[in-house]
Every structure is written in structure tokens, then in C-alpha cells.
Design a protein around this motif. Structure first.
Motif, short mmCIF file in Angstrom:
data_model
loop_
_atom_site.label_atom_id
_atom_site.label_comp_id
_atom_site.label_asym_id
_atom_site.label_seq_id
_atom_site.Cartn_x
_atom_site.Cartn_y
_atom_site.Cartn_z
N GLU A 218 -2.15 -2.67 -1.27
CA GLU A 218 -2.19 -3.49 -2.47
C GLU A 218 -1.79 -4.91 -2.11
O GLU A 218 -0.70 -5.15 -1.58
CB GLU A 218 -1.22 -2.94 -3.53
CG GLU A 218 -1.31 -3.65 -4.86
CD GLU A 218 -2.68 -3.49 -5.52
OE1 GLU A 218 -3.15 -4.48 -6.13
OE2 GLU A 218 -3.28 -2.39 -5.42
N THR A 220 -0.89 -8.94 -2.68
CA THR A 220 -0.08 -9.68 -3.63
C THR A 220 0.39 -10.98 -3.00
O THR A 220 0.33 -11.15 -1.77
CB THR A 220 1.15 -8.85 -4.07
OG1 THR A 220 1.91 -9.59 -5.02
CG2 THR A 220 2.05 -8.54 -2.88
N GLU A 226 5.94 -10.69 -7.97
CA GLU A 226 4.64 -10.22 -7.49
C GLU A 226 4.76 -8.86 -6.81
O GLU A 226 3.90 -7.99 -6.95
CB GLU A 226 4.03 -11.24 -6.53
CG GLU A 226 3.57 -12.52 -7.18
CD GLU A 226 4.70 -13.50 -7.49
OE1 GLU A 226 5.86 -13.17 -7.17
OE2 GLU A 226 4.43 -14.58 -8.03
N TYR A 229 5.02 -5.99 -9.53
CA TYR A 229 3.76 -5.58 -10.16
C TYR A 229 2.79 -4.97 -9.15
O TYR A 229 1.99 -4.09 -9.51
CB TYR A 229 3.14 -6.75 -10.90
CG TYR A 229 3.92 -7.14 -12.13
CD1 TYR A 229 3.98 -6.27 -13.22
CD2 TYR A 229 4.63 -8.33 -12.20
CE1 TYR A 229 4.72 -6.59 -14.35
CE2 TYR A 229 5.38 -8.67 -13.32
CZ TYR A 229 5.42 -7.79 -14.39
OH TYR A 229 6.16 -8.10 -15.50
N ALA A 230 2.89 -5.40 -7.89
CA ALA A 230 2.05 -4.78 -6.86
C ALA A 230 2.45 -3.32 -6.65
O ALA A 230 1.61 -2.45 -6.44
CB ALA A 230 2.17 -5.55 -5.55
N GLU A 232 3.75 -1.40 -8.95
CA GLU A 232 3.24 -0.69 -10.13
C GLU A 232 1.77 -0.30 -9.91
O GLU A 232 1.37 0.82 -10.23
CB GLU A 232 3.37 -1.59 -11.36
CG GLU A 232 4.78 -1.74 -11.88
CD GLU A 232 5.23 -0.53 -12.66
OE1 GLU A 232 4.74 -0.33 -13.78
OE2 GLU A 232 6.05 0.25 -12.12
N ARG A 233 0.98 -1.23 -9.39
CA ARG A 233 -0.44 -0.95 -9.14
C ARG A 233 -0.60 0.11 -8.05
O ARG A 233 -1.49 0.97 -8.14
CB ARG A 233 -1.18 -2.23 -8.75
CG ARG A 233 -1.22 -3.28 -9.85
CD ARG A 233 -2.21 -4.40 -9.54
NE ARG A 233 -1.88 -5.14 -8.34
CZ ARG A 233 -1.08 -6.20 -8.29
NH1 ARG A 233 -0.49 -6.63 -9.41
NH2 ARG A 233 -0.85 -6.84 -7.16
N LEU A 234 0.26 0.05 -7.04
CA LEU A 234 0.19 1.03 -5.96
C LEU A 234 0.52 2.43 -6.47
O LEU A 234 -0.11 3.42 -6.06
CB LEU A 234 1.13 0.63 -4.82
CG LEU A 234 1.00 1.40 -3.51
CD1 LEU A 234 -0.40 1.25 -2.91
CD2 LEU A 234 2.05 0.92 -2.51
N ASN A 236 -0.14 3.58 -9.38
CA ASN A 236 -1.31 4.07 -10.12
C ASN A 236 -2.40 4.59 -9.19
O ASN A 236 -3.14 5.51 -9.55
CB ASN A 236 -1.87 2.95 -11.00
CG ASN A 236 -0.91 2.54 -12.10
OD1 ASN A 236 -0.08 3.34 -12.54
ND2 ASN A 236 -1.00 1.30 -12.55
N LYS A 237 -2.49 4.01 -8.01
CA LYS A 237 -3.52 4.45 -7.05
C LYS A 237 -3.02 5.60 -6.17
O LYS A 237 -3.82 6.38 -5.66
CB LYS A 237 -3.92 3.28 -6.15
CG LYS A 237 -4.58 2.12 -6.86
CD LYS A 237 -5.24 1.15 -5.88
CE LYS A 237 -4.26 0.55 -4.89
NZ LYS A 237 -4.91 -0.45 -4.00
#
Length: 334
Positions: A218, A220, A226, A229-230, A232-234, A236-237
Motif C-alpha cells: 500500500e 502512501t 498517511e 490511513y494506509a 486501514e487500506r491494507l 481491507n485488502k
């Protein structure tokens, strides 16, 4: 006989010759002796009117930094400023966004402020060749390698980012982690992120494991918010994640907060290893495990090389500083 003629015969730059003729302390004794030998040989006399007309607006060094939130850069810049001022040079500091073109900015600074040299912290390789030939003062890439560019007025002092990142991931693998996620910069605009990404890939490859960038990586900016939130995205994946390598300590700090906000514990549920070795990592709970760059050596060597290049005492120099694993409390066996 002109100052340019003296520079050509003595082997030193026009700037060095000018400082010798003006009795500046900002020049080595070796350079002073060599220049004065040529001056005496041709009985040269400085035109006082021309001296005032052509005097540089700033007798100083420019420092260009990409990324205002980069705490490693902040620590290096603080040390470099102190070293530069000890040598009686002025210091001009410019902060840019991570996506800004640092070479265009350097060309502009050279035209407007006429620095004697430039220190770059953070560069995009794609910006170098289209613009660097317009820069005619000595330069040093700080934390980024420069040898492949082959410019006579360009040196570098850096860490082996690829080897260091590989070491970080292999450390996690050695502890039994297999579901490892990576948080890093945009590889298309950051040379450091690109090199560290390659190191991560090699670590997985050498252990016979596949690395899927779409799932495990991910990108960023290098900052705490930053990093949060990176992470958080990781999540989800990659919900099965057990360990994270963050390409900067500030990213790791944000990631740890995101992990805790999910009701998970570091390192019990997810291990986190950072990169840089900034001081704040020692005061976190848990204390951050990280790859430490030798920032003191990077700062001092960068300034020393630049000043020697300004004085004509050396040509391009490419130094690689060591890195160290700093054990903390944010990593454990899986």
C-alpha cells in the motif's frame, strides 16, 4: 588574465579563486597556496569595481528537502545546518511537497540566489536528467545514490536502501511471519521507495514465496497520518496480515495507531518494523523495532564532500553508510 583564467590554470573553481582573492576564510590552505601561485606568476590584480558588480548575492549553501513531515530529513538537516554555519557559510533551506520537481526548483534557486552548492534530500530520478545539466554548482544527493547519473558535479551519501529493506522483511520471515504487508512511498516518484520495494521483493523471492503488490503493498506519503490511513487500506485488502514493514518510522507510528484502533495489539496480533531510526521510536509504547540509518555519518559526510567539491579538492564522491537493526518491542515470533 581574468579570474576564469586563474581558475583554469590552478585547477580550482571560479568561486574558490574569488574567495582566495577576497581573503575569505571559507577556503582550504592548499587551495589558497595554489591560487596565489598563479596570481603571483601573472602579477594579477583584482578590479575592485568588478568585484562589487559580480559578487554573489549569497555566499551560501542551498538545502532542498522533499517532504515536510519526514522526521529523518529534519534531523539530518538540523545537523547539516550546524556544520555549514561552523564553516561560516550561509544556509538556505527549501521544503517541497513529495510530488514537486526538485530539479526545476534547483535551477530556479541557482538563477535567483546563486548558491555555491546544493544538498538534495529526496529526489525523483525522472526529474534529474531533463534538468541537472542546467545546474553548474557542486551538488550532493543526501540519502539517495547518484553514481548512475555520471555527472562530474554530482556526489551522494546514502544507505543501501534495497539491502536494508530486504533485511527488514527477512527479519520478519525469520520469526515465522508469512502474511506480511508493506507500507511505502510511491515507487514512481520516490527513488528510496523504489529501492526499498525491490529489497522487499528479493526477500520474498529468496524464501521461495510469492509477493503480490496489489494485495500486500500500500503506497502512501511519508507521514504519521498517511501511515494510519494506509494501514486501514491494507487491512481491507489483507485481513489475515500478521506483520507489517513500514518504509519509514513515521508511517509505522501511524500504522500502530490504526492497528490499536481496530482492537488489536502490537506485537501480539501484528508485528511492525519501521525504517530510519528516528528518536521518537524509542519513546513509543511499544518501543519501535526499526532499521536505523546512520544519519550522523550521512549528514557530516554530505557537508564535507560538498565543501571539498566547492573548493575544488575533490570530484564526484559516492559514499554508502551502514544500517543497523534496532530491536524494540513491536516485533515478536508468530
Amino acid at each position: 588574465m581574468t579570474i576564469k583564467d586563474i581558475a583554469r590554470e590552478s585547477g580550482y573553481s571560479v568561486g574558490t579563486v574569488s574567495r582566495v582573492l577576497n581573503n575569505s576564510a571559507q577556503v582550504s590552505e592548499k587551495a589558497r597556496r595554489k591560487v596565489m601561485e598563479v596570481v603571483e606568476k601573472y602579477h594579477f590584480q583584482l578590479n575592485s569595481n568588478a568585484k562589487h558588480l559580480k559578487k554573489q548575492t549569497k555566499d551560501g549553501i542551498a538545502i532542498i528537502i522533499k517532504g515536510a513531515q519526514n522526521m529523518l530529513f529534519a534531523a539530518i538537516v538540523e545537523q547539516m545546518q550546524r556544520l555549514i554555519r561552523q564553516k561560516d557559510y550561509a544556509c538556505m533551506v527549501y521544503y517541497l511537497n513529495e510530488e514537486d520537481n526538485e530539479m526545476e526548483q534547483a535551477v530556479k534557486i541557482c538563477a535567483e540566489r546563486r548558491p555555491m552548492g546544493i544538498l538534495f534530500l529526496g529526489i525523483n530520478p525522472e526529474y534529474v536528467r531533463p534538468h541537472f545539466e542546467k545546474i553548474d554548482v557542486p551538488c550532493v544527493f543526501v540519502t539517495n545514490p547518484a553514481a548512475d547519473f555520471g555527472y562530474a558535479n554530482l556526489s551522494s551519501v546514502c544507505t543501501d536502501d534495497e539491502a536494508a529493506a530486504r533485511f527488514a522483511v527477512e527479519h520478519l520471515l525469520s520469526l515465522g511471519h508469512k502474511n506480511i504487508g508493506i507500507l511505502g512511498g510511491k515507487t514512481s516518484i520516490s527513488q528510496a521507495a523504489f529501492s526499498r520495494f525491490k529489497g522487499c521483493c528479493k526477500a520474498f523471492e529468496c524464501h521461495g514465496m510469492e509477493f503480490d503488490p496489489d494485495t500486500q503493498y500500500e503506497n502512501t506519503y511519508f507521514g504519521i497520518e498517511e501511515g494510519y490511513y494506509a494501514m486501514e487500506r491494507l487491512f481491507n485488502k489483507m485481513p489475515q496480515i500478521t506483520a507489517v514493514f513500514a518504509m519509514a518510522d513515521v508511517i509505522a507510528i501511524g500504522a500502530i495507531r490504526a492497528i490499536k484502533d481496530r482492537g488489536l495489539e502490537v506485537p501480539k496480533d501484528i508485528s511492525v518494523i519501521g525504517f530510519d531510526g528516528i528518536d521518537i521510536g524509542n519513546y513509543m509504547c511499544p518501543r519501535l523495532t526499526t532499521i536505523r540509518q546512520h544519519r550522523e555519518g550521512i549528514a557530516s559526510k554530505s557537508v564535507d564532500i560538498l565543501l571539498k567539491c566547492i573548493d575544488g579538492e575533490t570530484s564526484s564522491v559516492y559514499e554508502v553508510e551502514p544500517f543497523y537493526l534496532i530491536p524494540g518491542e513491536s516485533v515478536c515470533k508468530h
